[in-house]
Write an enzyme that holds these catalytic residues in place. Structure first.
Site, PDB file in Angstrom:
ATOM      1  N   HIS A 280      -3.587  -9.967   2.719  1.00 32.00           N
ATOM      2  CA  HIS A 280      -3.013 -10.560   3.933  1.00 32.00           C
ATOM      3  C   HIS A 280      -4.021 -11.511   4.569  1.00 32.00           C
ATOM      4  O   HIS A 280      -4.160 -11.556   5.792  1.00 32.00           O
ATOM      5  CB  HIS A 280      -2.610  -9.466   4.930  1.00 32.00           C
ATOM      6  CG  HIS A 280      -1.366  -8.725   4.547  1.00 32.00           C
ATOM      7  ND1 HIS A 280      -0.102  -9.215   4.761  1.00 32.00           N
ATOM      8  CD2 HIS A 280      -1.206  -7.502   3.961  1.00 32.00           C
ATOM      9  CE1 HIS A 280       0.804  -8.341   4.334  1.00 32.00           C
ATOM     10  NE2 HIS A 280       0.145  -7.299   3.828  1.00 32.00           N
ATOM     11  N   ASP A 329      -4.023  -2.908   3.929  1.00 31.95           N
ATOM     12  CA  ASP A 329      -2.749  -2.499   3.323  1.00 31.95           C
ATOM     13  C   ASP A 329      -2.235  -3.545   2.344  1.00 31.95           C
ATOM     14  O   ASP A 329      -2.629  -4.699   2.364  1.00 31.95           O
ATOM     15  CB  ASP A 329      -1.699  -2.254   4.411  1.00 31.95           C
ATOM     16  CG  ASP A 329      -1.421  -3.499   5.243  1.00 31.95           C
ATOM     17  OD1 ASP A 329      -2.399  -4.180   5.617  1.00 31.95           O
ATOM     18  OD2 ASP A 329      -0.243  -3.789   5.522  1.00 31.95           O
ATOM     19  N   GLU A 330      -1.345  -3.108   1.486  1.00 36.65           N
ATOM     20  CA  GLU A 330      -0.550  -3.951   0.594  1.00 36.65           C
ATOM     21  C   GLU A 330      -1.400  -4.952  -0.186  1.00 36.65           C
ATOM     22  O   GLU A 330      -1.102  -6.147  -0.248  1.00 36.65           O
ATOM     23  CB  GLU A 330       0.536  -4.693   1.396  1.00 36.65           C
ATOM     24  CG  GLU A 330       1.538  -3.749   2.048  1.00 36.65           C
ATOM     25  CD  GLU A 330       2.638  -4.483   2.799  1.00 36.65           C
ATOM     26  OE1 GLU A 330       3.789  -4.014   2.769  1.00 36.65           O
ATOM     27  OE2 GLU A 330       2.345  -5.523   3.422  1.00 36.65           O
ATOM     28  N   VAL A 331      -2.441  -4.460  -0.806  1.00 37.39           N
ATOM     29  CA  VAL A 331      -3.345  -5.320  -1.562  1.00 37.39           C
ATOM     30  C   VAL A 331      -2.906  -5.371  -3.023  1.00 37.39           C
ATOM     31  O   VAL A 331      -2.707  -4.327  -3.657  1.00 37.39           O
ATOM     32  CB  VAL A 331      -4.793  -4.819  -1.457  1.00 37.39           C
ATOM     33  CG1 VAL A 331      -5.723  -5.652  -2.340  1.00 37.39           C
ATOM     34  CG2 VAL A 331      -5.251  -4.870  -0.007  1.00 37.39           C
ATOM     35  N   GLU A 362      -3.904   2.958   2.997  1.00 36.67           N
ATOM     36  CA  GLU A 362      -4.457   2.645   1.681  1.00 36.67           C
ATOM     37  C   GLU A 362      -5.974   2.791   1.622  1.00 36.67           C
ATOM     38  O   GLU A 362      -6.536   3.022   0.546  1.00 36.67           O
ATOM     39  CB  GLU A 362      -4.062   1.224   1.265  1.00 36.67           C
ATOM     40  CG  GLU A 362      -2.584   1.060   0.908  1.00 36.67           C
ATOM     41  CD  GLU A 362      -1.708   0.667   2.079  1.00 36.67           C
ATOM     42  OE1 GLU A 362      -0.716  -0.036   1.865  1.00 36.67           O
ATOM     43  OE2 GLU A 362      -2.024   1.077   3.223  1.00 36.67           O
TER      44      GLU A 362
END
Length: 513
Positions: A280, A329-331, A362
């Site tokens: 992000h 998050d969301e890597v 995460e």
């Protein structure tokens, strides 16, 4: 640094520190509330831990009413002026604030700081009779929260500026109150759609009214970088110029950010800045291409950590609160080993500048210090943090994501996590939500409002209200006292208050407005 600033900076840190050291949440103050009847209890949200109806005549606020302070303490004086300001705006009464250390006598609203360990960091004791109102707390934060209860016990038009000189009743009641959780927050996302300082302050006012004490600001993401970093000017010169759907974006100067911090401090709310990493991060890597590796920061380049060190240092220097959120998050595009290595490199950078690290769940894939807090949002990895002694903030996407639609037909919001009507936001118990997680593992609750569909404060309010209020009660009120039917009736009684305040809200068909 003023007394107000010192106490505002430390109160949440003290409460969270107690939790991080393993202390169990204290039992509720007092017993169950007295039966809720008449027009008294329905006005109070969150529901107090103990509420007893007085049975006598109410206290009447008149032009003779004064606010008295037990001590000439700048913290008490500022809170007294806050209450007096509420009274003056609607009534045109003078509502003078003065010190009366030997007792305030008849016709007064008395505020007093007094040591009372049973009330904790945020609790208060309120006794209203026909003769006087007496509010006692062990800390300025508790006193401020008690003032919000007095405000809610007054008629809803106390929020107006009509200036009517009539008697304003406060029902006879005894309340002994303290929160279930130390961390009672919400998250705003100006990274996706930029929000002005004034808009952020409007949201802070809503948090304060319902005794919430954390505002988490999601300051960076792929769509925009929103905080000035003097040593890295391209972050705003390049990274702030976009937002979701196009448009100019924007950013907070360091002076803007400090104004938000000051405004929050005056309402006993801690600002938690979030700088997203390692994913992000497109706004940052577009600004400094040398640290860009596909969809993330380059986790194997020293240039990356030098840039992040500059960012953490500057943001920490203007953030008096004890926390720094790194996202996480969301890597995609990193191996588990690369990801863990990155988190373990960043954690000591955060600690070096005097902050405790927070990250989305995460980050529990890395080896963490016990002082690091993990923010749960999807339930599949948060429990891994417990083996390191870390505590959790609960933000479950199917209960607490305020950017989700209420129903399939509501205009704003998304649907990927759930449709979340106000009863869904209210009807869950944090301590039993996730197997293997007990109340002692949880520091609190934080509903986020991600900004993909949120262009301004009116949109924020529509998605937040009334679910934010439901989650404020989840965070404050003992689980044994919460029940939906009573809450929906109290919630309906707040609509006139919101109308006077100009708050945009969703009129859920589940609530008897």
């Amino acid at each position: 640094m003023s007394v107000r600033e010192l106490l505002s900076h430390s109160k949440l840190a003290i409460a969270i520190a107690a939790s991080l050291l393993g202390s169990a949440c204290a039992p509720p103050v007092g017993g169950p509330p007295a039966p809720q009847s008449g027009s008294i209890a329905p006005r109070v949200i969150p529901l107090p831990a103990s509420l007893t109806l007085g049975g006598g005549a109410p206290f009447q606020v008149t032009k003779e009413t004064r606010v008295t302070l037990a001590d000439a303490n700048p913290e008490e004086a500022a809170i007294g002026e806050t209450l007096a300001g509420v009274l003056r705006r609607a009534t045109d009464f003078p509502a003078p604030v003065s010190t009366a250390s030997n007792g305030s006598g008849s016709g007064s609203v008395e505020l007093r700081l007094a040591s009372d360990p049973s009330l904790g960091q945020d609790g208060y004791r309120l006794i209203v009779t026909s003769d006087s109102v007496r509010l006692v707390a062990g800390t300025p934060a508790g006193l401020f929260h008690g003032v919000q209860t007095i405000r809610q016990l007054l008629p809803a038009d106390i929020e107006s500026d009509i200036g009517i000189e009539r008697a304003w009743p406060i029902p006879a009641v005894t309340i002994v109150d303290k929160p279930r959780f130390a961390w009672r927050g919400s998250m705003l996302d100006p990274a996706r759609h930029f929000l002005t300082v004034k808009e952020v302050e409007q949201y802070i006012d809503l948090l304060a009214l319902y005794k919430m004490n954390v505002l988490h600001l999601h300051l960076t993401d792929d769509q925009g970088w929103r905080i000035q970093i003097n040593s890295r000017p391209n972050l705003t010169a390049v990274g702030s110029l976009s937002q979701v759907g196009g448009g100019r974006g924007g950013f907070y100067t360091q002076q803007d950010y400090q104004e938000i911090v000051r405004y929050a401090q005056a309402r006993y709310i801690t600002i938690v800045p979030e700088i997203e990493m390692p994913g992000h991060s497109s706004a940052a890597t577009k600004s400094y291409p040398e640290v860009s590796c596909s969809s993330t920061f380059c986790v194997d380049k020293e240039e990356t950590y030098a840039l992040l060190d500059d960012v953490v240092r500057e943001v920490s220097a203007i953030t008096p609160g004890p926390y720094f959120h790194i996202g996480g998050d969301e890597v995609v595009g990193l191996t588990p080993e690369q990801y863990a290595h990155f988190i373990e490199r960043v954690e000591p950078i955060v600690n070096k500048y005097g902050k405790l690290m927070i990250g989305w769940e995460e980050i529990a894939k890395a080896r963490l210090k016990p002082s690091t807090i993990v923010q749960q949002w999807k339930s599949d990895s948060a429990t891994a943090a417990l083996k390191y002694g870390s505590k959790l903030i609960f933000s479950p996407s199917d209960k607490a994501y305020l950017d989700m639609k209420y129903t399939a037909t509501t205009e704003l919001g998304l649907t990927w996590a759930a449709l979340i009507e106000v009863n869904t936001a209210y009807n869950w118990d944090t301590a039993s939500y996730m197997p293997g997680v007990t109340e002692q593992n949880i520091v609190g609750i934080e509903p986020p409002i991600w900004g993909e569909t949120v262009r301004n404060i009116a949109a924020v309010e529509y998605l937040a209200m009334p679910r934010l209020v439901a989650l404020a009660e989840v965070a404050w009120t003992p689980q044994s006292l919460r029940e939906w039917q009573g809450f929906r009736s109290r919630l309906a009684a707040h609509a006139p208050r919101w109308n006077y305040l100009g708050v945009n809200y969703y009129r859920s068909p589940l609530v008897p407005w």
